[in-house]
Design a protein around this motif. Structure first.
Motif, PDB file in Angstrom:
ATOM      1  N   LEU A 136      20.462  71.296   9.992  1.00 26.20           N
ATOM      2  CA  LEU A 136      20.225  71.098   8.256  1.00 26.20           C
ATOM      3  C   LEU A 136      21.379  71.130   7.764  1.00 26.20           C
ATOM      4  O   LEU A 136      22.190  70.849   8.029  1.00 26.20           O
ATOM      5  N   LYS A 137      21.185  69.904   6.673  1.00 23.88           N
ATOM      6  CA  LYS A 137      22.505  68.757   6.429  1.00 23.88           C
ATOM      7  C   LYS A 137      23.129  70.205   5.714  1.00 23.88           C
ATOM      8  O   LYS A 137      24.580  69.283   5.295  1.00 23.88           O
ATOM      9  N   GLU A 138      22.234  71.180   5.549  1.00 27.04           N
ATOM     10  CA  GLU A 138      22.716  72.298   4.076  1.00 27.04           C
ATOM     11  C   GLU A 138      23.867  73.334   4.898  1.00 27.04           C
ATOM     12  O   GLU A 138      25.230  73.434   4.750  1.00 27.04           O
ATOM     13  N   LYS A 139      24.040  72.619   6.385  1.00 25.78           N
ATOM     14  CA  LYS A 139      24.515  73.911   7.667  1.00 25.78           C
ATOM     15  C   LYS A 139      25.766  72.757   7.578  1.00 25.78           C
ATOM     16  O   LYS A 139      26.618  73.651   7.287  1.00 25.78           O
ATOM     17  N   LEU A 140      25.426  71.634   7.538  1.00 24.44           N
ATOM     18  CA  LEU A 140      26.505  70.674   7.019  1.00 24.44           C
ATOM     19  C   LEU A 140      27.540  70.235   6.201  1.00 24.44           C
ATOM     20  O   LEU A 140      28.978  70.968   6.375  1.00 24.44           O
TER      21      LEU A 140
END
Length: 568
Positions: A537-541
């Protein structure tokens, strides 16, 4: 072997839906949605496409959810209607720059009854995976199979994140796992493990067959069958002895027809003699009665009434009362004379029958005792019993022979397995396991400060690998990091021992890994020149403080509700 390119092709339109160029190091498939509705844009599907190109058999798992037991009908119809295919280009060049040299193009139709091609050559499913085994592992023996090996590099929908990730094939025996890991770690000849696995399967089949045979025939062991056979032989000896006491069995069989003829004739004569004697006795009784009647006083009144009655009925009869008295006396004498004559005839017949009987006795004295003592029936009954016993003995011998053969087969296979196990136990596995642990412990420590240790169990019946953690209380994210450390360590280990393997790791979802741990994984993968292909997920990045510039560099494919995988 690296992945250079993946293309999604619409065969009906003869067009390319998506063309994705891979790079070395980390390759993120990013879900860029800024909402809680993830897992709908196609990032896991993208990984499954790679798996299908790498020989996964069941193509329907692209659109079928095994957890909910439901299918995405719209997606399924789209694939079938447009005849969607996946093309995967492989290369040995770690820089992924070479155009043709050492490249392989894999092409697989995603719709039913579609083709599988390697460099334009069509293969059936079995041949396709055998060819992949040669391309990725230089494993021409195909032991272990390609799909057995590739599960250690393609980890999609991983259910567990502890050390059970080592058991990555559903419903597989320890022997198969031993064959896989012995091959991957260069510990032993996988053919030996394959032989052990094959022999174990054969042993299981034989034991199952033996159990069925025992249940059908009602026997439990060779010992039991031997005891039954011994008892039957003893019964046979006893019955034979009884038969010989009556008459030699050989003599009886030889003269069976004659004995039966004598028996029939003897019975006829005896029955006839009995009938004649009975008739003589009856006649003698009649003579006695008639003689007694001759001396009884005459009942004149009775005779007078009888005479008067006759005269009334027949008035012209020319007989006197005295004539009637004389006639009655004469009639009594005639009866006695008749009975005496009949007795004389029967006496003569009896004499003839006795002569026939004596002649039969004199001419067949060796068999007649059998008949007179009524032992023929006993002999026949014993003979039938002996036949039944002998048949049972034959059956029991056959069963015993079969049991012994089963026992020999089982012992032979067990000996073969034992010899092969001794060979595997003598193998020096410590050198390669220790080499792997150098990288494993180093990477685990760099990622999250853990100190795990991979151990190898030489017991051929046990699962071969275990991971022992020297720390305690690890979280889910830590265990995810452990898998990453293992996979990256193996890549370095294989490079060190110059082993041909897939130079990529495919992993679905790293959301639970802490930001700093994720950064360490990225650094190790990039330094090792390993393709670390992961859905994230981009949120994780963003939460891991990975810069936009770095994210762009690491991103292979960015997907969202506005930019889904199959948008064409």
């Amino acid at each position: 072997m690296y992945i250079k390119n993946l293309r999604l092709i619409n065969e009906k339109k003869d067009s390319v839906i998506r063309d994705v160029e891979f790079h070395s190091g980390v390759n993120f498939i990013v879900d860029a949605n800024n909402s809680k509705k993830h897992n709908k844009v196609g990032k896991t599907t993208f990984l499954k496409l790679i798996d299908i190109a790498l020989g996964a058999k069941d193509k329907k798992y692209l659109y079928f959810d095994s957890e909910t037991n439901s299918s995405n009908k719209k997606f399924e119809e789209y694939i079938k209607k447009n005849k969607i295919s996946v093309e995967l280009t492989l290369t040995k060049d770690e820089k992924l720059t070479e155009k043709d040299k050492n490249n392989f193009i894999l092409y697989v139709g995603l719709y039913p009854n579609s083709k599988r091609l390697i460099d334009g050559v069509r293969f059936n499913y079995k041949e396709y995976n055998e060819k992949l085994n040669e391309i990725f592992f230089e494993n021409e023996n195909n032991i272990p199979t390609f799909r057995e090996l590739v599960h250690s590099f393609v980890r999609i929908s991983l259910k567990k994140d502890d050390d059970s990730f080592l058991k990555n094939i559903p419903r597989t025996s320890n022997q198969v796992y031993r064959s896989i890991y012995n091959y991957l770690f260069n510990i032993a000849d996988p053919v030996t493990n394959e032989s052990i696995s094959s022999l174990n399967k054969k042993l299981k089949d034989i034991k199952t067959s033996l159990k069925s045979f025992q249940e059908i025939n009602g026997i439990s062991s060779v010992s039991e069958s031997e005891q039954i056979l011994s008892t039957l032989k003893n019964d046979s000896t006893i019955v034979k002895s009884k038969l010989n006491d009556i008459l030699s069995r050989t003599e009886f069989e030889k003269n069976r027809k004659k004995i039966n003829e004598i028996r029939s004739e003897y019975t006829r004569i005896i029955d006839k003699i009995a009938d004649v004697k009975f008739n003589i006795t009856q006649i003698e009784e009649n003579i006695r009665v008639e003689k007694k009647a001759a001396f009884l006083p005459v009942n004149n009144n009775l005779y007078v009434k009888f005479f008067d009655e006759i005269n009334r009925l027949i008035p012209d009869i020319n007989k006197t009362f005295d004539d009637l008295i004389k006639f009655n006396a004469q009639l009594n004498g005639n009866k006695i004379e008749y009975y005496n004559n009949l007795k004389n005839d029967l006496t003569k017949e009896l004499t003839v029958l006795e002569s026939e009987k004596n002649r039969l006795l004199n001419n067949n004295r060796s068999f007649i005792a059998l008949i007179e003592d009524n032992k023929i029936d006993e002999y026949e009954e014993l003979s039938k019993k002996l036949v039944d016993i002998e048949n049972n003995i034959t059956t029991q011998r056959t069963e015993l022979k079969t049991l012994v053969e089963y026992k020999k087969q089982i012992e032979k296979i067990q000996k073969q397995i034992g010899n092969l196990k001794q060979q595997t136990e003598k193998i020096d596995y410590e050198k390669n396991v220790n080499l792997f642990n150098e990288y494993f412990r180093k990477y685990a420590n760099q990622i999250n400060g853990e100190h795990p240790l991979l151990t190898y169990n030489p017991d051929a019946d046990a699962f071969p690998l275990s991971i022992r953690s020297l720390d305690s209380g690890t979280s889910t994210g830590t265990r995810k990091s452990l898998i990453a450390a293992y996979d990256l360590a193996y890549q370095k280990f294989a490079e060190k021992i110059n082993k041909s393997i897939p130079n990529f790791i495919i992993h679905d979802v790293l959301e639970n890994i802490e930001g700093e741990n994720l950064k360490s994984i990225i650094n190790i993968a990039n330094l090792n020149r390993t393709q670390y292909i992961v859905a994230i997920l981009k949120e994780k990045l963003d939460s891991s403080d990975i810069s936009s510039k770095e994210q762009k560099k690491l991103t292979l494919l960015s997907l969202s509700q506005d930019k889904m995988l199959f948008n064409d």
